[in-house]
Design a protein around this motif. Structure first.
Motif, short mmCIF file in Angstrom:
data_model
loop_
_atom_site.label_atom_id
_atom_site.label_comp_id
_atom_site.label_asym_id
_atom_site.label_seq_id
_atom_site.Cartn_x
_atom_site.Cartn_y
_atom_site.Cartn_z
N GLY A 90 68.42 -50.72 34.90
CA GLY A 90 68.25 -50.54 33.47
C GLY A 90 68.54 -51.78 32.66
O GLY A 90 67.82 -52.10 31.74
N GLY A 91 69.57 -52.51 32.96
CA GLY A 91 69.88 -53.73 32.25
C GLY A 91 69.51 -54.93 33.07
O GLY A 91 69.44 -54.88 34.28
N THR A 92 69.22 -56.00 32.38
CA THR A 92 68.89 -57.23 33.07
C THR A 92 70.16 -58.01 33.25
O THR A 92 70.95 -58.16 32.33
CB THR A 92 67.89 -58.04 32.22
OG1 THR A 92 66.73 -57.25 32.05
CG2 THR A 92 67.54 -59.34 32.88
N ILE B 112 73.08 -58.04 21.21
CA ILE B 112 72.23 -58.47 22.33
C ILE B 112 71.44 -57.29 22.85
O ILE B 112 70.23 -57.40 23.09
CB ILE B 112 73.07 -59.13 23.44
CG1 ILE B 112 73.65 -60.47 22.95
CG2 ILE B 112 72.22 -59.35 24.69
CD1 ILE B 112 74.67 -61.09 23.90
N GLU B 113 72.10 -56.15 23.02
CA GLU B 113 71.40 -54.97 23.51
C GLU B 113 70.29 -54.56 22.55
O GLU B 113 69.16 -54.28 22.96
CB GLU B 113 72.37 -53.81 23.70
CG GLU B 113 71.70 -52.55 24.22
CD GLU B 113 72.65 -51.37 24.38
OE1 GLU B 113 72.31 -50.47 25.15
OE2 GLU B 113 73.73 -51.36 23.74
N GLU B 114 70.59 -54.56 21.26
CA GLU B 114 69.61 -54.15 20.26
C GLU B 114 68.43 -55.11 20.22
O GLU B 114 67.27 -54.71 20.21
CB GLU B 114 70.28 -54.07 18.89
CG GLU B 114 69.38 -53.53 17.81
CD GLU B 114 70.12 -53.39 16.49
OE1 GLU B 114 69.68 -54.03 15.52
OE2 GLU B 114 71.13 -52.67 16.46
N ARG B 115 68.71 -56.40 20.22
CA ARG B 115 67.64 -57.40 20.10
C ARG B 115 66.79 -57.51 21.35
O ARG B 115 65.67 -57.96 21.30
CB ARG B 115 68.23 -58.75 19.73
CG ARG B 115 68.81 -58.74 18.33
CD ARG B 115 69.38 -60.06 17.95
NE ARG B 115 70.11 -59.95 16.71
CZ ARG B 115 70.28 -60.96 15.88
NH1 ARG B 115 69.77 -62.14 16.16
NH2 ARG B 115 70.97 -60.79 14.77
N SER B 116 67.33 -57.09 22.48
CA SER B 116 66.55 -57.11 23.72
C SER B 116 65.84 -55.79 23.95
O SER B 116 65.26 -55.57 25.00
CB SER B 116 67.45 -57.43 24.92
OG SER B 116 68.32 -56.36 25.20
N PRO C 190 74.86 -57.04 28.06
CA PRO C 190 75.87 -57.74 28.83
C PRO C 190 77.18 -56.95 28.83
O PRO C 190 77.50 -56.26 27.88
CB PRO C 190 76.03 -59.08 28.10
CG PRO C 190 75.57 -58.80 26.71
CD PRO C 190 74.53 -57.73 26.81
N SER C 191 77.89 -57.07 29.92
CA SER C 191 79.16 -56.36 30.02
C SER C 191 80.24 -57.12 29.28
O SER C 191 80.12 -58.33 29.04
CB SER C 191 79.55 -56.21 31.49
OG SER C 191 79.86 -57.48 32.03
N PRO D 277 60.82 -57.35 26.60
CA PRO D 277 60.25 -57.13 25.28
C PRO D 277 61.28 -56.54 24.33
O PRO D 277 62.14 -55.79 24.73
CB PRO D 277 59.13 -56.12 25.53
CG PRO D 277 58.88 -56.15 26.99
CD PRO D 277 60.16 -56.60 27.63
N THR D 278 61.16 -56.90 23.04
CA THR D 278 62.10 -56.40 22.07
C THR D 278 61.53 -55.26 21.25
O THR D 278 62.26 -54.57 20.56
CB THR D 278 62.57 -57.52 21.11
OG1 THR D 278 61.41 -58.07 20.49
CG2 THR D 278 63.32 -58.59 21.86
N THR D 279 60.23 -55.07 21.27
CA THR D 279 59.64 -53.98 20.51
C THR D 279 58.52 -53.35 21.30
O THR D 279 58.01 -53.91 22.24
CB THR D 279 59.06 -54.49 19.17
OG1 THR D 279 58.06 -55.46 19.45
CG2 THR D 279 60.12 -55.08 18.28
N GLY D 280 58.14 -52.16 20.86
CA GLY D 280 56.99 -51.51 21.44
C GLY D 280 57.24 -50.98 22.84
O GLY D 280 58.36 -50.95 23.33
#
Length: 180
Positions: A33-35, A64-68, A74-75, A127-130
């Motif tokens: 789920g997370g990079t 960071i979570e929101e913008r990505s 990140p933890s 991607p940050t949107t869509g």
């Protein structure tokens, strides 16, 4: 991929097998789920955010979570050591406010942030949107949940129809890869 389905398949009375497949799918996607980003990427993201305004550590993680688009969260175990390192280097300063440390850039930090990376550090995470890569795990889990619902409450004919739809979806998804 064939071996990743329950031995009994999705048909008949294999409701436990359907739930097993849903849980396996969910766990596979949740692990990815997370990079996972390197220390340099966390550093670049922290500097970019603090160049906008002072923040505390949790705000940095949320931003960071929101913008990505949710593809990179990140933890605390990567953000707080990075903040400490930046403070030790004199790139940021910390000020206590309401029981929290608020971090802001020093002059050296502003210089480093200004000479930073082209583009935003979180755009490399996805991607940050869509409907981008970040939405694929959610769509897969929702599909698996719908299939499980049919398995629990559907008639044998409905289950067979659902199996046919899922098989067609799998073929079409692979055809997307074949196009590129």
């Amino acid at each position: 991929m064939r071996d990743s389905y329950p031995a009994g398949g999705f048909g008949g009375n294999s409701i436990d097998g359907i739930w097993q497949a849903v849980e396996e799918l969910r766990s596979r996607f949740e692990k990815r789920g997370g990079t996972r980003a390197g220390k340099g990427e966390v550093r670049a993201a922290v500097l970019a955010l603090l160049a906008e305004r002072p923040m505390h550590g949790y705000q940095i993680i949320r931003e960071i979570e929101e913008r990505s688009g949710g593809s990179w969260k990140p933890s605390a175990g990567s953000v707080y050591p990075t903040l400490q390192l930046l403070a030790d280097e004199g790139v940021i300063s910390a000020e206590e406010s309401n029981g929290r440390k608020i971090y802001s850039l020093t002059e050296a930090g502003r210089e480093e942030a200004a000479g930073g990376h082209p583009g935003s550090p979180w755009s490399a995470a996805g991607p940050t949107t869509g409907a981008g890569v970040g939405s694929l795990p959610k769509a897969g889990i929702e599909l698996a949940q719908a299939a499980a619902q049919v398995g629990r409450t559907g008639s044998p004919e409905q289950v067979q129809q659902a199996v046919a739809v899922l098989e067609e979806a799998r073929r079409r998804i692979y055809s997307i890869l074949a196009q590129g």
